[in-house]
Design an enzyme around this catalytic site. Structure first.
Site, PDB file in Angstrom:
ATOM      1  N   ASP A   1     151.539 -31.562 121.139  1.00 16.75           N
ATOM      2  CA  ASP A   1     152.305 -30.579 121.894  1.00 16.75           C
ATOM      3  C   ASP A   1     152.436 -31.055 123.334  1.00 16.75           C
ATOM      4  O   ASP A   1     151.443 -31.392 123.976  1.00 16.75           O
ATOM      5  CB  ASP A   1     151.607 -29.209 121.857  1.00 16.75           C
TER       6      ASP A   1
ATOM      7  N   ASP B   1     140.919 -79.804  78.672  1.00 13.63           N
ATOM      8  CA  ASP B   1     140.383 -78.441  78.516  1.00 13.63           C
ATOM      9  C   ASP B   1     140.197 -78.153  77.028  1.00 13.63           C
ATOM     10  O   ASP B   1     140.650 -78.934  76.177  1.00 13.63           O
ATOM     11  CB  ASP B   1     141.284 -77.401  79.193  1.00 13.63           C
TER      12      ASP B   1
HETATM   13  C1  LIG Z   1     159.096 -34.031 129.080  1.00 15.76           C
HETATM   14  C2  LIG Z   1     159.817 -34.548 127.868  1.00 15.76           C
HETATM   15  C3  LIG Z   1     159.691 -33.924 126.649  1.00 15.76           C
HETATM   16  N1  LIG Z   1     160.385 -34.380 125.535  1.00 15.76           N
HETATM   17  C4  LIG Z   1     160.278 -33.707 124.229  1.00 15.76           C
HETATM   18  O1  LIG Z   1     159.940 -32.372 124.396  1.00 15.76           O
HETATM   19  C5  LIG Z   1     159.420 -31.854 123.194  1.00 15.76           C
HETATM   20  C6  LIG Z   1     158.209 -31.007 123.523  1.00 15.76           C
HETATM   21  O2  LIG Z   1     158.119 -29.963 122.641  1.00 15.76           O
HETATM   22  P1  LIG Z   1     156.928 -29.791 121.571  1.00 15.76           P
HETATM   23  O3  LIG Z   1     156.773 -28.368 121.291  1.00 15.76           O
HETATM   24  O4  LIG Z   1     155.745 -30.542 122.029  1.00 15.76           O
HETATM   25  O5  LIG Z   1     157.493 -30.556 120.319  1.00 15.76           O
HETATM   26  P2  LIG Z   1     158.748 -30.206 119.396  1.00 15.76           P
HETATM   27  O6  LIG Z   1     159.890 -31.089 119.762  1.00 15.76           O
HETATM   28  O7  LIG Z   1     159.017 -28.753 119.359  1.00 15.76           O
HETATM   29  O8  LIG Z   1     158.246 -30.680 117.994  1.00 15.76           O
HETATM   30  P3  LIG Z   1     156.992 -30.108 117.184  1.00 15.76           P
HETATM   31  O9  LIG Z   1     155.961 -31.183 117.261  1.00 15.76           O
HETATM   32  O10 LIG Z   1     157.484 -29.934 115.779  1.00 15.76           O
HETATM   33  O11 LIG Z   1     156.515 -28.838 117.767  1.00 15.76           O
HETATM   34  C7  LIG Z   1     158.999 -33.048 122.376  1.00 15.76           C
HETATM   35  O12 LIG Z   1     159.923 -33.189 121.294  1.00 15.76           O
HETATM   36  C8  LIG Z   1     159.171 -34.203 123.334  1.00 15.76           C
HETATM   37  O13 LIG Z   1     159.530 -35.378 122.650  1.00 15.76           O
HETATM   38  C9  LIG Z   1     161.200 -35.499 125.649  1.00 15.76           C
HETATM   39  O14 LIG Z   1     161.848 -35.904 124.670  1.00 15.76           O
HETATM   40  N2  LIG Z   1     161.302 -36.144 126.852  1.00 15.76           N
HETATM   41  C10 LIG Z   1     160.649 -35.716 127.983  1.00 15.76           C
HETATM   42  O15 LIG Z   1     160.778 -36.341 129.049  1.00 15.76           O
END
Ligand SMILES: Cc1cn([C@@H]2O[C@H](COP(=O)(O)OP(=O)(O)OP(=O)(O)O)[C@@H](O)[C@H]2O)c(=O)[nH]c1=O
Length: 616
Positions: free
Chosen positions: A88, A477
């Protein structure tokens, strides 16, 4: 290719990434990890105020995401994967935690807060090891977090809206994506860039090292009680199904915040000794993941043997990708059983799985399909049908010694009709893999004739004649072996340089030759038989002629290189034994061979060359 060997530790496990984030998927697959993606359904709405630090919140969310997937998968097919990874990412600025914006206005509010300022990006990661015990899911969680500092430039309103209108902010914590357009907003980054993108790969690898490379015994820490973070007890660490487990956590990551919070929810592995009631000294021991792999090793071998026996790799060499159902039809097996076996083969790195079905890895194509010059299918089948049974008698063989155990259940493979062809296939594949190295370990160009005693299918003879065009090789063999030799002749590659002579090298006259070869023969026999054979070779070999012995030569401390189980193999199977170089030298010298030299022929084989001295 896997740069980090620790990632390799996960290759044999069924790993699931509990995340919908395409960035996480990309980072981990670029690192060489093989995993399935099962997005978590956990709703990210824990009460932030109840956490002592922002990263405690991120870690807990990561953990809940992973646990939700583990339990859902367990419920679905009563079998959880080995490892589930959850993560997360949050952005914190001025004491506020920013997650993904819900709409454009929300994105604007977030980006305005970040504008011109420094903020922190935290990713919490949970690595959940799962096992199933009595139908119940048991989990063990390792967790950590990583912090990166990011500074935004001063950005105009116009630029902020232009960025928001690009759509990029919407699925990203803090409303920006540093890896894409959002990179233009950033003045500097301190720390792990990939952590901002969504997954702290470097810290993840370090955590895997902690988990999978336990310190050696002498490195086991003796630590003061108050330097150990508060810990939980994880009771089921001894279950071999689990594959691995969390070691006592260092004073970092998830363990640290708990210590700060005064909680007591960390973990300690089985076998660790806590501090005594005076709180003075304790011993922490890392979880013995390698040992558990060893305990489970036979299951992996059996899965490989079964897939070979059912010709899974042959089917997929002919046609791929194929779904489990189609493979089951072709190998005449149940769909559910086939699917499980295929998934285990994927975890073992023998197959690959994609949306369109299963395919062989290059390794399986080359070595596990039953055709092909370097096929080890025969060896796998011989191990399954023959060696496997013999090893069930290992305890007896150890108790009573080789001679006593031999002959009770063990049966010499070449003498058994049923296993003869299979044994030939096993030897053929194995010899093909090393024949060139044996042929070139020494310069044999001075010899014009050679006799390969027990040369089986002629695989070594072929490599020798390819290497030395002047050389003629006679392969001797047993008649029942020679009878099957045509099955192993590669089409169009018969050569007049090689002839096959049926005979027993203990009884029949040996053909004349300048060089006598005993490849993987002497270890099969006890010293008295070795003397008998060497004396016959010595009697046939002219002065200046040679003897070439290919064997795994033991180190002087009797440690075998490469194939450790080999000496046990000999104990359960034959009366023979492996020997050290001084032992081979002494045996050869006693039969008039001098100038005894050793050369390595790859990982598992050595070559010893001696020259026949003139009789006194
Ligand atoms: C700061 C920053 C964040 N992210 C994305 O932000 C989401 C965070 O959300 P999460 O809740 O941690 O994840 P999710 O995308 O909802 O996926 P899940 O793991 O299923 O909860 C993730 O995607 C990260 O890459 C980027 O791609 N680039 C950046 O510079």
């Amino acid at each position: 290719m896997v740069l980090s060997p620790v990632i390799g530790k996960l290759l044999h496990k069924r790993v699931v990434l509990a995340s919908a984030s395409p960035r996480r998927r990309e980072i981990l697959s670029h690192a060489g990890l093989r995993f399935e993606v099962v997005p978590s359904r956990f709703k990210e709405k824990l009460d932030k105020a109840s956490f002592p630090t922002p990263y405690a919140y991120a870690i807990e969310t990561a953990k809940q995401k992973a646990l939700e997937v583990a339990s859902r998968m367990h419920q679905k097919d009563l079998r959880a994967p080995d490892v589930v990874i959850g993560a997360d990412t949050i952005v914190t600025v001025g004491g506020l935690i920013l997650e993904k914006p819900v709409d454009k206005q929300d994105a604007y509010r977030m980006l305005s807060r970040l504008n011109g300022k420094e903020h922190s990006v935290f990713t919490g990661v949970a690595i959940v090891h799962c096992c199933t015990k009595d139908g119940q899911l048991d989990t063990e969680v390792s967790e950590f977090h990583e912090e990166t500092t990011v500074k935004f430039s001063e950005l105009s309103e116009e630029l902020l809206w232009e960025y928001i209108d690009s759509g990029e902010p919407m699925d990203k914590a803090g409303g920006y994506g540093i890896q894409a357009l959002g990179g233009m907003l950033v003045e500097y980054v301190h720390g792990d860039f990939l952590n901002v993108v969504g997954f702290p790969l470097n810290h993840f690898c370090k955590k895997l090292v902690e988990l999978y490379y336990p310190p050696r015994r002498k490195d086991v820490q003796r630590v003061k009680h108050d330097s150990i973070p508060p810990v939980d007890t994880f009771e089921n660490l001894s279950d071999a199904e689990q594959g691995s487990s969390d070691p006592a956590q260092g004073n970092e990551g998830g363990g640290h915040w708990r210590a700060e919070a005064g909680g007591d929810r960390g973990q300690v592995p089985a076998g660790s000794q806590g501090a005594d009631s005076n709180g003075t000294v304790g011993v922490t021991a890392q979880f013995p993941a390698g040992l558990l792999e060893l305990i489970d090793g036979f299951k992996a071998s059996k899965a490989l043997f079964t897939a070979c026996k059912l010709k899974v790799f042959d089917v997929l060499k002919d046609e791929a990708p194929l779904k489990a159902m189609d493979i089951a039809g072709k190998i005449d097996a149940s769909v559910c059983g086939t699917e499980r076996l295929l998934d285990v083969c994927v975890a073992l790195g023998l197959l690959e799985k994609a949306d369109r079905g299963y395919c062989n890895t290059d390794l399986a194509d080359l070595h596990l399909a039953s055709d092909g010059e370097y096929s080890l299918h025969g060896l796998a089948m011989h191990s399954n049908d023959h060696a496997w049974n013999l090893f069930t008698d290992l305890e007896l063989a150890v108790r009573e010694g080789a001679n006593a155990a031999f002959g009770r259940k063990a049966e010499h493979p070449v003498q058994s009709k049923q296993t003869k062809l299979q044994f030939m296939r096993a030897m053929h594949g194995l010899t093909n893999l090393t024949a060139r190295q044996v042929a070139t370990a020494f310069d044999l160009s001075r010899f014009t004739s050679a006799c390969d005693l027990g040369g089986c299918t002629g695989a070594l003879a072929r490599a020798l004649t390819q290497q030395y065009p002047r050389l003629k090789v006679t392969v001797v063999d047993l008649p029942e072996v020679i009878e099957h030799v045509p099955c192993f002749q590669p089409e169009g590659r018969q050569t007049e340089q090689i002839s096959f002579v049926p005979g027993d090298f203990f009884k029949d006259n040996l053909p004349e030759a300048e060089l006598y070869i005993l490849s993987r023969i002497l270890h099969e026999w006890p010293d008295d038989k070795v003397h008998e054979l060497l004396s016959r070779v010595s009697g046939s070999c002219r002065p200046g002629g040679g003897i070439l012995v290919a064997e795994t030569v033991l180190e002087e401390n009797r440690a075998a290189r490469g194939s450790l189980p080999a000496s046990l193999n000999l104990l359960v199977r034959t009366q023979g034994r492996e020997r050290t170089l001084p032992e081979y030298r002494s045996l050869l010298e006693q039969h008039g061979f001098w100038d005894v030299r050793l050369a390595h022929a790859g990982d598992r084989l050595d070559v010893v060359l001696g020259t026949r001295a003139a009789p006194p």
